[in-house]
Scaffold this active site. Structure first.
Site, PDB file in Angstrom:
ATOM      1  N   LEU A   1       0.866  -1.184   0.000  1.00 30.95           N
ATOM      2  CA  LEU A   1       0.000   0.000   0.000  1.00 30.95           C
ATOM      3  C   LEU A   1       0.897   1.227   0.000  1.00 30.95           C
ATOM      4  O   LEU A   1       1.578   1.484   0.986  1.00 30.95           O
ATOM      5  CB  LEU A   1      -0.835  -0.032   1.292  1.00 30.95           C
ATOM      6  N   HIS A   2       0.962   1.944  -1.112  1.00 31.67           N
ATOM      7  CA  HIS A   2       1.815   3.138  -1.112  1.00 31.67           C
ATOM      8  C   HIS A   2       1.332   4.249  -2.034  1.00 31.67           C
ATOM      9  O   HIS A   2       1.918   5.312  -2.075  1.00 31.67           O
ATOM     10  CB  HIS A   2       3.244   2.761  -1.501  1.00 31.67           C
ATOM     11  N   ARG A   3       0.244   4.013  -2.774  1.00 26.58           N
ATOM     12  CA  ARG A   3      -0.194   5.033  -3.732  1.00 26.58           C
ATOM     13  C   ARG A   3      -0.626   6.301  -3.012  1.00 26.58           C
ATOM     14  O   ARG A   3      -1.384   6.227  -2.032  1.00 26.58           O
ATOM     15  CB  ARG A   3      -1.416   4.523  -4.508  1.00 26.58           C
TER      16      ARG A   3
END
Ligand code: UD1
Length: 375
Positions: A211-213
């Site tokens: 999860l990094h967007r």
């Protein structure tokens, strides 16, 4: 040009997924004695685990040039890369600049080159999420518009380009170089079991999360929604989460670190190298992700994938592969997780030309075309 003069290609890369995509291309280009390739690393990613570790795992030589641009706002980072890359190109202009993917380095290198009238090749062209809130979508659309060779991973990507008025003669459906790297690295990744043993997790017993967007992690509201949504899955099985530096920074800025750490069944780890991450993915029961490349890798590995976004620029992974786009809907995530655990997950097929030979197709096309132009 004299008979012996080499055709020079400069490959511009900067961020983690770029390294995975460029590795097989560098190897394939080297097989053509007429071509001379140099690799420029912009420095968009610079931490050892985000950069050097990938070069080592992928078995590629360190970059010929490191521009050391580092982090910053989009405008600042893109501008700095353009400035430094242009300086490099002016000193010894190549016959072609090749860029991969959709990160800021991709667009910045392509734009610097095209303004110097140097032709550009874009690998992974034509992907569209049709969500312009994503910085990657802007990078894709603009890079495609200024490229001379557009190498695509699916027929759908080619159709997107045709709809945008790109000349058919510039489009080449070659397959997926990220999958070339995956296939080549599988035997080594299989052996990287140390991390899993340290976590005391049995193969097939856990979900892997990325999860990094920015559209998810940059807003407190979305990040809290993600946290709630993930609880739905974490109630059913342990979730291993290697945390990207961007996300870690957001956790502490938004005061959410404790809540994430407090989530039982969520196992946080620092970012991992390519082979360790691949090992975790191969052995996982399922993957939860907002990444693009991971949707493709899980499709080839046959691992069920739930994409935590509202849309995907990689529809072939949904049409053919194991991917389901679930957004941040807690109920949906829980239902799909239950299905997967009950053995009713999507099976999927491998998309056309994702056979490990995309880079050799690219190298052959470039060698033929560039040799013709330089006669
Ligand atoms: C970039 C790409 C994204 C890709 C991702 C893969 C853009 C617009 N985004 O996102 O498409 O999926 O890489 O990882 O190009 N940082 C470090 N160490 C590093 C690099 C970054 O700590 O080596 C931190 C910095 O605080 C930085 C932040 O992460 O500000 C974001 O880095 P950046 O390269 O701007 O974007 P990513 O989120 O990594």
């Amino acid at each position: 040009m004299s008979k012996t003069r080499k055709i020079r290609i400069v490959c511009g890369v900067g961020a983690r997924p770029n390294f995975v995509k460029i590795a097989p291309i560098l190897r394939s280009l080297k097989r053509y004695s007429r071509l001379a390739t140099r690799l420029v690393h912009t420095g968009q990613h610079y931490d050892r685990v985000m950069s050097e570790a990938f070069f080592e795992d992928l078995g590629i030589a360190p970059p010929d040039v490191f521009l050391g641009v580092g982090s910053g706002s989009h405008g600042l980072q893109t501008g700095k890369i353009m400035e430094k890359f242009e300086e490099f190109l002016l000193a010894d202009p190549p016959e072609l600049v090749l860029v991969v993917g959709d990160v800021n380095s991709t667009l910045a290198c392509a734009l610097a080159a095209v303004k110097l009238h140097i032709p550009v090749a874009h690998v992974e062209a034509g992907l569209r999420s049709y969500n312009r809130e994503m910085p990657e979508e802007i990078n894709r659309v603009l890079t495609d518009q200024i490229s001379d060779f557009l190498f695509t991973t699916s027929r759908g990507a080619g159709e997107n380009l045709l709809r945008e008025g790109v000349d058919e003669k510039k489009i080449f459906f070659v397959g997926n170089t990220m999958i070339d790297s995956l296939r080549k690295s599988l035997p080594r990744a299989e052996r990287r079991s140390r991390f899993l043993r340290e976590l005391e997790l049995a193969p097939g017993s856990y979900a892997l999360l990325t999860l990094h967007r920015p559209e998810v992690v940059d807003s407190k509201e979305r990040l809290e929604k993600a946290l709630k949504a993930l609880e739905g899955a974490a109630e059913l099985l342990p979730v291993v989460y290697p945390v990207h530096p961007r996300t870690r920074k957001r956790f502490s800025e938004l005061g959410l670190e404790k809540r994430f750490r407090g989530l039982s069944n969520l196992i946080l780890s620092p970012p991992l190298g390519y082979l360790d991450f691949l090992h975790l993915m191969i052995r996982s029961r399922m993957v939860l992700t907002d990444s693009g490349g991971i949707q493709e890798e899980t499709t080839v590995l046959g691992v069920p994938c739930l994409t935590l976004r509202e849309e995907t620029e990689r529809p072939v992974t949904v049409e053919k592969g194991t991917n389901i786009v679930v957004g941040l809907d807690r109920g949906k995530i829980r239902r799909e997780t239950e299905k997967i655990l009950g053995g009713k997950g999507k099976k999927g097929k491998i998309p056309e030309l994702w056979d490990g030979k995309a880079a050799s197709r690219i190298a052959r096309i470039l060698s033929e075309r560039l040799s013709k132009n330089s006669k």
